[in-house]
Design a protein around this motif. Sequence first.
Motif, mmCIF file in Angstrom:
data_model
loop_
_atom_site.group_PDB
_atom_site.id
_atom_site.type_symbol
_atom_site.label_atom_id
_atom_site.label_comp_id
_atom_site.label_asym_id
_atom_site.label_seq_id
_atom_site.Cartn_x
_atom_site.Cartn_y
_atom_site.Cartn_z
ATOM 1 N N ARG A 170 1.056 -1.081 -0.162
ATOM 2 C CA ARG A 170 0.191 -0.232 0.432
ATOM 3 C C ARG A 170 1.011 1.355 0.077
ATOM 4 N NH1 ARG A 170 -2.165 -0.995 3.907
ATOM 5 N NH2 ARG A 170 -1.433 0.191 6.056
ATOM 6 N N GLU A 171 2.224 0.856 0.639
ATOM 7 C CA GLU A 171 3.061 2.143 0.691
ATOM 8 C C GLU A 171 3.907 2.349 0.373
ATOM 9 O OE1 GLU A 171 2.944 3.864 5.127
ATOM 10 O OE2 GLU A 171 0.546 3.182 5.429
ATOM 11 N N PHE A 172 4.967 1.740 0.494
ATOM 12 C CA PHE A 172 6.602 1.808 0.047
ATOM 13 C C PHE A 172 6.471 1.205 -1.266
ATOM 14 C CE2 PHE A 172 10.253 -0.849 -0.986
ATOM 15 C CZ PHE A 172 10.747 0.083 -0.889
ATOM 16 N N THR A 173 5.407 0.415 -2.233
ATOM 17 C CA THR A 173 5.864 0.069 -3.269
ATOM 18 C C THR A 173 4.601 1.737 -4.151
ATOM 19 O OG1 THR A 173 5.138 -1.895 -2.836
ATOM 20 C CG2 THR A 173 4.409 -1.010 -5.545
ATOM 21 N N ALA A 174 3.956 1.915 -3.679
ATOM 22 C CA ALA A 174 3.556 3.514 -4.535
ATOM 23 C C ALA A 174 4.892 4.665 -4.452
ATOM 24 C CB ALA A 174 1.736 4.170 -3.194
ATOM 25 N N LYS A 175 5.711 3.765 -3.080
ATOM 26 C CA LYS A 175 6.700 5.776 -2.786
ATOM 27 C C LYS A 175 7.513 5.639 -4.132
ATOM 28 C CE LYS A 175 5.642 6.897 2.169
ATOM 29 N NZ LYS A 175 5.682 8.704 1.537
ATOM 30 N N THR A 176 8.026 3.849 -3.716
ATOM 31 C CA THR A 176 9.570 3.707 -4.757
ATOM 32 C C THR A 176 8.924 3.011 -5.581
ATOM 33 O OG1 THR A 176 9.488 1.519 -3.180
ATOM 34 C CG2 THR A 176 10.356 3.090 -2.634
ATOM 35 N N GLY A 177 7.971 2.767 -6.696
ATOM 36 C CA GLY A 177 7.960 1.240 -7.209
ATOM 37 C C GLY A 177 8.247 0.210 -7.511
ATOM 38 N N ILE A 178 9.099 0.335 -6.720
ATOM 39 C CA ILE A 178 9.819 -1.479 -6.413
ATOM 40 C C ILE A 178 8.048 -2.327 -5.541
ATOM 41 C CG2 ILE A 178 11.620 -2.594 -4.580
ATOM 42 C CD1 ILE A 178 12.535 0.074 -4.177
ATOM 43 N N THR A 179 8.875 -3.580 -5.827
ATOM 44 C CA THR A 179 7.691 -4.950 -5.770
ATOM 45 C C THR A 179 8.435 -5.367 -4.978
ATOM 46 O OG1 THR A 179 7.773 -5.481 -7.703
ATOM 47 C CG2 THR A 179 6.097 -4.556 -7.360
ATOM 48 N N VAL A 180 7.740 -6.077 -3.704
ATOM 49 C CA VAL A 180 8.883 -7.129 -2.689
ATOM 50 C C VAL A 180 7.426 -8.378 -2.707
ATOM 51 C CG1 VAL A 180 9.472 -7.171 -0.127
ATOM 52 C CG2 VAL A 180 9.256 -5.159 -1.622
ATOM 53 N N GLU A 181 8.185 -9.050 -2.492
ATOM 54 C CA GLU A 181 7.904 -10.432 -2.783
ATOM 55 C C GLU A 181 8.451 -11.441 -1.302
ATOM 56 O OE1 GLU A 181 7.949 -14.959 -5.201
ATOM 57 O OE2 GLU A 181 8.245 -13.629 -6.361
ATOM 58 N N TRP A 182 7.366 -11.300 -0.591
ATOM 59 C CA TRP A 182 7.517 -12.054 1.148
ATOM 60 C C TRP A 182 7.671 -13.510 0.519
ATOM 61 C CZ3 TRP A 182 7.902 -10.127 6.505
ATOM 62 C CH2 TRP A 182 7.972 -8.891 6.093
ATOM 63 N N ALA A 183 8.910 -14.622 0.690
ATOM 64 C CA ALA A 183 8.881 -15.773 0.560
ATOM 65 C C ALA A 183 7.940 -16.262 1.954
ATOM 66 C CB ALA A 183 9.699 -16.672 0.326
ATOM 67 N N ASN A 184 7.080 -17.313 1.532
ATOM 68 C CA ASN A 184 7.011 -17.913 2.559
ATOM 69 C C ASN A 184 6.762 -19.441 3.231
ATOM 70 O OD1 ASN A 184 4.740 -17.888 5.757
ATOM 71 N ND2 ASN A 184 2.846 -19.018 4.372
ATOM 72 N N ILE A 185 8.326 -19.678 2.886
ATOM 73 C CA ILE A 185 8.785 -20.949 3.869
ATOM 74 C C ILE A 185 8.600 -21.648 4.839
ATOM 75 C CG2 ILE A 185 11.145 -22.468 3.435
ATOM 76 C CD1 ILE A 185 10.488 -20.672 0.893
ATOM 77 N N PRO A 186 8.138 -23.164 5.062
ATOM 78 C CA PRO A 186 7.363 -23.571 6.153
ATOM 79 C C PRO A 186 8.924 -23.645 7.453
ATOM 80 C CG PRO A 186 6.873 -24.928 4.633
ATOM 81 C CD PRO A 186 7.460 -23.896 3.537
ATOM 82 N N TYR A 187 8.627 -23.041 8.388
ATOM 83 C CA TYR A 187 9.496 -23.151 9.178
ATOM 84 C C TYR A 187 10.317 -23.932 8.641
ATOM 85 C CZ TYR A 187 11.886 -21.378 13.244
ATOM 86 O OH TYR A 187 12.789 -20.736 14.047
#
Length: 454
Positions: free
Chosen positions: A77-94
């Motif tokens: 909502r905020e970071f990508t709007a400000k920077t144009g950088i998209t961020v993918e959070w991997a969700n690896i089982p612990y």
Amino acid sequence: MRRTPRLVAALGAALALLASGCAAGPSEQDLLDSVATGPTDELGLLTGKPYDGTHIRLLSCCKTTAQFAALQEKTDREFTAKTGITVEWANIPYESYLQKIVAETAVGGGTYDLVVWPDAYGASAKIGLQPLDEVMRRADRSIDEFSPPFQQAARAGDPDTVYGIPFRGFSYNHFYRKSEYERLGMTPATTWDEFTAQLRRLDGAGGRAAFAGQYGRGGGQNLYTWMSMLWSNGADVLGRDGEPAFTTPQGVAATEQYLALLRDGHSPQASTNWTETDSTQSFEQNRTNSVFTWAWQMDDFTDPAKVQPEVAGDIGVAPLPGWPGKPTVTYGFTWLMGILNTSDHQGAAWEYLKWVTNAETERDVALDKSDPDTATSVVVHTANMLDPEVNAVNHGLPKLQESALRTARTVPMTIDWPQIQDVLEVAINEMAHGADVRTKLDEAAAQIRTLTRR
């Protein structure tokens, strides 16, 4: 944090790379060369979107944890709007995640740009991480924003270098049923002798056991209380020479005190095999009057949707007891985030790391209680722990945490810690099942000497 043979093998491979010198070392200049310069906004983000269109990947686990979920929503909502950088959070089982940390940092796959790790893995992970000292200095950021144990974890055993920035962390606390303490005219104990005396009065109170201990094997969870008792009594896990230091009279006394909570019947017999989850669930389900656990558990303990209704409105919290005339020293646990030295997008990664670990970003998340799935009391910046508004909406816990963390510490920052932890948690569990304390501590010390000298 249970470690399987596959994970132990992966850790062994990482240690072999360290010993042979084959692992790629970090080059801070690579990061410096990747970082764009120019005007910045109030959060330190570069204006003009110099990384517009860049996609970066974060190696992480536990995507649905309230704090993580909140940060991901805020990122989109905020970071990508400000920077144009998209961020993918991997969700690896612990379990796979811990192996993945070792693989990405020791071998280097180039798949991820940033990584999150629990403090105990810093000493192993740092061979694949970029030092952050100079970029932090240029951004007017300092590791002094955080409490002593979080600073220790950020340096991963290297007093001169910062490898990660704390973004999730907590103190270890005494949670209790407030109504029972009030009924009995008690306030939380400040010494272990006082605590034991109170447990005698709490045994059976309200039809509940006095205390929910955790003596089972499971990622070293049965060591948290033990280490706090050990450190507070002037003993240690390892001495300055790296040798086991828990077989001293102070170490034996601390261990005996820890086991007495179980052996004297204050904690249910079943807790010989309980993990942290088992003990906290016992407290949540109205079966015990007190428990030692992490500060973040306050979010669950006060949520009527997660605990018995009579529990949610009846929670007290205090620091752990200590030994007379000695400072109380507990474990301050933290998760760090850093930049992988194999990343092709280190400038964009630093831009995100600055933002996601910024005190204002953290404060916004801690104040937002609009959605139960993203509501969290977790803050790691000292300024936020002391912030009256943050405390007002988080049960006053951040301020208590800040006080506890002043004298807290982290686990030994050594690449051998995962194996040392395995030895110690087995020893604690065997003592809980009746093994002689002095004999078992001596055996554990001998095993640790063997594995650290090999």
